[in-house]
Write an enzyme that holds these catalytic residues in place. Structure first.
Site, PDB file in Angstrom:
ATOM      1  N   HIS A 123       0.839  -1.223   0.000  1.00 51.76           N
ATOM      2  CA  HIS A 123       0.000   0.000   0.000  1.00 51.76           C
ATOM      3  C   HIS A 123       0.872   1.270   0.000  1.00 51.76           C
ATOM      4  CE1 HIS A 123      -0.259  -0.735   4.640  1.00 51.76           C
ATOM      5  NE2 HIS A 123       0.732   0.084   4.400  1.00 51.76           N
ATOM      6  N   HIS A 158      -1.538   4.847   9.675  1.00 48.50           N
ATOM      7  CA  HIS A 158      -0.186   5.387   9.845  1.00 48.50           C
ATOM      8  C   HIS A 158      -0.257   6.688  10.649  1.00 48.50           C
ATOM      9  CE1 HIS A 158      -0.175   2.771   6.308  1.00 48.50           C
ATOM     10  NE2 HIS A 158       1.093   2.571   6.516  1.00 48.50           N
ATOM     11  N   HIS A 207      10.793  -3.516   3.488  1.00 46.06           N
ATOM     12  CA  HIS A 207      11.126  -2.099   3.394  1.00 46.06           C
ATOM     13  C   HIS A 207      11.524  -1.521   4.745  1.00 46.06           C
ATOM     14  CE1 HIS A 207       6.779  -1.882   4.356  1.00 46.06           C
ATOM     15  NE2 HIS A 207       6.784  -0.571   4.405  1.00 46.06           N
ATOM     16  N   GLU A 237       4.672  -5.344   8.450  1.00 42.63           N
ATOM     17  CA  GLU A 237       3.330  -5.197   7.876  1.00 42.63           C
ATOM     18  C   GLU A 237       2.831  -6.510   7.268  1.00 42.63           C
ATOM     19  OE1 GLU A 237       3.109  -0.443   6.789  1.00 42.63           O
ATOM     20  OE2 GLU A 237       3.394  -1.842   5.150  1.00 42.63           O
TER      21      GLU A 237
END
Ligand SMILES: [Fe+2]
Length: 280
Positions: free
Chosen positions: A12, A59, A193, A240
């Site tokens: 995302h 977030h 990431h 995630e």
């Protein structure tokens, strides 16, 4: 009766949303990345899900250090698009399915998963970028959405095993919902990431691809991956991927992969995507 007909996992990354919003998906840097979603966009048009249970993380938009629910289910009629600092994304508002959401909340809580019910929540790129990747830029999203926000931002996030078991509980909830609705479940985020610090930009394609393999072949290995392995092998934001295990747990023991896409780089992140169908 309601039925979960498919599962989708997809990154995302906010840059993907910005690239769509600014009409830049054809540019050389982005072309191959977005080409990997064309199959799924055509497939979604044919599948026509009524509802997507969209597993994502907030977030620091709707929640901050004042409130950090581990598993929060959106029970609202609608969700506004969040302003993450440069105005809300120019995408349609998200229409919820309160009847299904409250049913899932009740079923999961009586099944001993302590969900947080949320009646008002702006939704950020974690939820809207996957919708754009799957549905492009329609005037209105073609399905309702039940947002399921998972804490993967502040330690301690839930374990992959707990996420997988929650997916199984969600499947039981949907199976007991007395309406004839076509439900998909999406897991979003990942893949490897790291956004900050000396290892910023870390990508581990071998690890990511083995994760994609084992979503189909050996999900029980994935259930046991400890947080420290996500951190070491996939960077500080790779955790995630536990959200993908909620999707996978909801599909039952056997699945078939219909489509798979992996692309590096997109921003400083690995893009992963897989479409799974339960096998009865
Ligand atoms: Fe994220």
């Amino acid at each position: 009766m309601a039925q979960i007909t498919a599962g989708v996992a997809v990154s995302h990354i906010p840059a993907l949303g910005a690239t769509i919003d600014h009409g830049r998906t054809h540019e050389p840097y982005w072309k191959a990345c977005f080409a990997g979603f064309e199959w799924t966009r055509a497939w979604e048009q044919a599948e026509k899900p009524d509802v997507v249970i969209l597993v994502y993380n907030d977030h620091a938009t709707a929640f901050d250090m004042n409130f950090i629910p581990t598993f929060a289910i959106g029970c609202a009629e609608r969700y506004a698009i969040a302003d993450e600092g440069w105005g809300p994304r120019p995408v349609p508002e998200v229409i919820g399915d309160p009847d299904l959401a409250w049913h899932i909340a009740q079923s999961c809580i009586l099944d001993e998963f302590d969900m947080t019910m949320v009646s008002r929540m702006d939704v950020d790129h974690g939820l809207t970028v996957p919708l754009s990747l799957m549905f492009d830029q329609p005037a209105a999203w073609p399905c309702k959405v039940v947002p399921l926000a998972v804490n993967v931002v502040t330690f301690p996030p839930p374990t992959g095993n707990r996420c997988y078991a929650l997916g199984e509980a969600i499947a039981r909830a949907v199976a007991s919902y007395p309406a004839d609705v076509n439900v998909q479940i999406w897991g979003t985020g990942g893949m490897s990431h790291q956004l900050q610090g000396p290892r910023a930009g870390l990508i581990n394609a071998a690890w990511d691809n083995r994760f994609l393999d084992d979503l189909v072949d050996d999900p029980h290995r994935l259930r046991g991956i400890p947080h420290i392995e996500y951190l070491r092998e996939t960077g500080s934001e790779g955790i995630e991927m536990v959200m993908w295990l909620i999707m996978r747990g909801a599909l039952g023991p056997q699945v078939r992969a219909l489509h798979r896409h992996y692309h590096v780089p997109a921003s400083n992140t690995a893009v992963g995507h897989i479409v799974l169908e339960p096998v009865a």
